[in-house]
Design an enzyme around this catalytic site. Structure first.
Site, PDB file in Angstrom:
ATOM      1  N   HIS A 137      17.599   9.045 -16.775  1.00 18.63           N
ATOM      2  CA  HIS A 137      18.086   9.750 -15.575  1.00 18.63           C
ATOM      3  C   HIS A 137      17.877   8.929 -14.302  1.00 18.63           C
ATOM      4  CE1 HIS A 137      18.843  13.282 -17.896  1.00 18.63           C
ATOM      5  NE2 HIS A 137      17.581  13.416 -18.265  1.00 18.63           N
ATOM      6  N   ASP A 152      19.737  11.641 -26.626  1.00 15.17           N
ATOM      7  CA  ASP A 152      18.948  12.639 -25.889  1.00 15.17           C
ATOM      8  C   ASP A 152      19.881  13.811 -25.546  1.00 15.17           C
ATOM      9  OD1 ASP A 152      16.260  12.625 -23.870  1.00 15.17           O
ATOM     10  OD2 ASP A 152      17.945  13.826 -23.140  1.00 15.17           O
ATOM     11  N   TYR A 190      10.517  17.558 -26.389  1.00 14.82           N
ATOM     12  CA  TYR A 190       9.443  18.375 -25.818  1.00 14.82           C
ATOM     13  C   TYR A 190       8.831  19.391 -26.769  1.00 14.82           C
ATOM     14  CZ  TYR A 190      11.593  15.876 -22.069  1.00 14.82           C
ATOM     15  OH  TYR A 190      12.096  14.855 -21.327  1.00 14.82           O
TER      16      TYR A 190
END
Ligand code: Q9C
Ligand code: ZN
Length: 695
Positions: free
Chosen positions: A137, A174, A307
């Protein structure tokens, strides 16, 4: 040729952590790294890798991508107190600074560069870097979404500069859009960037218009930025594989990269609170395996998100295990992409049509409009993501997925058979052609063979030579069936006889689904009526009168003279059918007058290794024994494949695949990638029906 897998991990990168309360950033924890590494240790994968140390990236290296202003801000945070850190962090969307962040980010970039150096220097063939903070990002002048420096983007620029590379593929699996990477390479034709991401029609973070499928790159970079937006949560293994077959892989092979980098986020895996997708860790073994077929195996996997600690760790392990060359576990469950995934795939294929030969020759779908209308209708009538939202973020859900994974991993992981490739090589002319990884097995007794074969092909085995070769083949096959060998090779004076016997024998042994890819002339066509055998016959022209059916498909193909164009048939047809069928064993037979060169044949072996826990029996006509080293190498899988020069498929070839796809996509659902099917017809009826209802 290079072999071995690098692993880069430095505990120091766990020191970067959130010091205050922030519900947006609190999932990016140090344990993401340490627990993944511990799981690698538990699976004994660490000791099988080549350990490479991380290093700090230099300022010059960071400046390959970032502005000096950005570097200075990052540097200045080292000496700040908590209040100051919190204040600088507030300047960015979803980022936190810790006094050690700058040091960790330099290590994360440096680790990525070490990985590139290890692979490019030939020290190893491939590798993985476990890094924090992640990178995709991050933008030239800004931290964003837990990312400070763009590790993968810097690695790509570094590889271009240091090794003079002209074509690099970045695969971003991702679950978030790596908008940072997109911005950095938007105008750069030497970088092909592919990203799939949760999008939900721009509802999902970072909620950018430019994350949609119509952002295809700018200027000279047009066609080199591929966005595949997922407009629903719950995407699973089949959706991901369909995306690879119908978008990424054909384009990637046509691009023919010299190096592949993966922005490897596992928040696209099951249980992740951000992604809310359904893909199990084993799918990452398949994705990794496919990418290993590119760039001579030069593959650098660099961690991004992920996560759910258990899901993340298991997925990391599946990736590394595959990089090491272990057999790939079998994907379980129904293999069919969902309608929303097919729509996204269709849209991105249409958007990239002008730039890639493998897409160019397909006719535009008249149902494009319908698809848009359907989306609108769906938006108006349902709210599909709301129901999942609260569900998965709860603690209960995290524990539930942990428990599921505990059982699931035990189910899919299997002991690697002691022999990699079995063959009867004693007293065989071809013995000297086989590498050392091939192990000899004793042939089966003649009378035993007679007894076995007479049950189904009695009249075939009158000749001694045939009987003898069947004895060899059956001995090799039994090693595979008994799971003592992963795969095997047999030569035969009549490959089609051997293949037919092997197929029937495997079914009798109890295998439910056996896939046979037959290349070349086939004298005997096995009986496929009970559905336990599926034959795909690759030949120049169909010679037998047998018409195509669900379980017997003739694929007429002659490899192009300019190079290897067979990849378009492998990804566009063979693999989708093979994955839909979910074979427990694959038999690849090469008969006389094959219409594929050695490149096409190694690609076939290399790609099909992803199926049936890599169980493959190779049967080679004995007039073609110089094919043996190629086949043995492809079966070994741990040496890097060399598929030669790729050529984009001709219009005629694209048409051949398209016709077959239209013919079989109802039966073999992984073939679906566009609207021209009765599935859409069905939906158009539903649509009209709904319209009537609402009017
Ligand atoms: N409402 C990576 O996976 N979420 N980054 C922000 C704002 C940020 C994810 C939500 C997610 C960042 C590397
Ligand atoms: Zn992510």
């Amino acid at each position: 040729m290079a072999s071995g897998t690098a692993l880069i991990y430095d505990e120091e990168m766990t020191s970067h952590k959130l010091l205050w309360n922030d519900p947006i950033c609190d999932i990016e924890v140090p344990e993401r790294l340490s627990s993944s590494y511990e799981q690698l240790e538990r699976y004994h994968l660490v000791e099988r890798c080549v350990r490479v140390p991380a290093r700090e990236a230099s300022e010059e290296e960071i400046l390959l991508v970032h502005s000096s202003e950005h570097l200075e801000v990052a540097k200045s945070t080292q000496a700040m107190n908590e209040e100051e850190l919190k204040s600088v962090s507030g300047n960015y969307d979803a980022f936190f600074f810790h006094p050690s962040t700058y040091r960790c980010a330099k290590l994360a970039v440096g680790a990525s560069l070490q990985l590139v150096d290890s692979v490019m220097s030939g020290k190893v063939c491939n590798g993985m870097a476990l890094v924090r903070p992640p990178g995709h990002h991050s933008q030239r002048n800004a931290a964003n979404g837990f990312c400070l420096f763009n590790n993968v983007a810097i690695a790509a620029k570094y590889a271009k500069r240091k090794y003079g590379l002209q074509r690099i593929l970045i695969v971003d699996w991702d679950v978030h859009h790596g908008q940072g990477t997109q911005y950095i390479f938007e105008e750069d034709p030497s970088i092909l960037y592919f990203s799939w991401h949760r999008y939900e029609h721009q509802e999902f973070w970072p909620s950018l218009k430019e994350s949609d499928y119509d952002s295809i790159g700018l200027g000279r970079g047009k066609g080199r930025n591929i966005n595949l937006p997922w407009n629903k949560v719950g995407m699973g293994n089949s959706d991901y594989l369909a995306a690879f077959f119908h978008v990424l892989l054909p384009v990637a092979f046509e691009f023919d990269p010299e190096l592949v980098l993966v922005s490897s986020g596992y928040d696209s895996g099951i249980g992740d609170p951000e992604g809310q997708m359904d893909a199990t860790p084993d799918v990452f073994a398949h994705l990794t395996h496919f990418l290993m077929q590119l760039a001579n195996g030069k593959l650098c996997v660099i961690l991004e998100g992920g996560y759910h600690l258990k899901s993340l760790a298991e997925s990391v392990c599946m990736t590394v295990k595959t990089l090491l060359g272990d057999p790939v576990p079998q994907i379980t469950g129904e293999m069919a992409p969902c309608l929303s995934a097919i729509e996204s795939i269709q849209n991105v294929r249409a958007a990239h049509k002008p730039y890639w030969k493998c897409l160019m020759y397909e006719d535009a779908s008249f149902l494009q409009n319908l698809s848009t209308k359907l989306q609108l209708l769906e938006k108006a009538t349902t709210n599909p993501s709301a129901e999942h939202e609260s569900k998965i973020t709860s603690k209960d859900e995290v524990v539930k997925v942990e428990k599921f994974l505990e059982v699931h991993m035990k189910n899919i992981l299997f002991p690697v058979p002691p022999i990699k490739t079995a063959a009867t090589i004693e007293s065989k002319a071809s013995a000297h052609l086989l590498p050392l990884s091939v192990r000899g097995v004793k042939e089966m007794d003649k009378n035993e063979v007679k007894a076995l074969v007479s049950a189904f092909y009695g009249d075939l085995v009158k000749q001694d030579e045939t009987l003898l070769s069947l004895g060899s083949m059956l001995a090799v096959l039994d090693k595979i069936l008994m799971k003592q060998a992963c795969n095997g090779i047999a030569e035969s004076p009549a490959a089609s006889v051997s293949a037919a016997v092997a197929l029937r024998h495997s079914v009798r042994f109890g295998f439910q689904r056996v896939l046979c890819i037959f290349v070349g002339d086939m004298e005997i066509i096995p009986n496929t009526e009970d559905g336990r055998i599926l034959v795909i016959h690759v030949c120049e022209k169909q010679k037998s009168e047998k018409t195509n059916s669900k379980h017997y498909i003739s694929l007429n193909w002659k490899e192009g003279a300019e190079g290897n164009d067979f990849f378009s048939a492998v990804f566009g047809f063979i693999l989708p059918v093979a994955y839909s069928y979910q074979a427990n064993l694959t038999i690849i037979a090469v008969g006389p007058n094959r219409s594929l060169g050695t490149n096409g044949i190694s690609l076939l072996f290399g790609s099909l290794r992803g199926l049936a826990e890599s169980r493959i029996l190779a049967v080679i006509e004995n007039t073609d024994i110089n094919l043996m080293p190629t086949v043995a190498k492809a079966l070994a899988g741990d040496s890097t494949p060399d598929f030669g020069v790729y050529a984009p498929p001709s219009q005629e070839k694209v048409h051949t695949i398209k016709l077959l796809r239209d013919q079989f996509q109802q039966e073999w659902k992984m073939l679906q990638c566009s609207g021209k099917s009765s599935l859409y017809l069905y939906y158009s009826y539903t649509y009209i029906f709904e319209m009537i209802k609402y009017s």
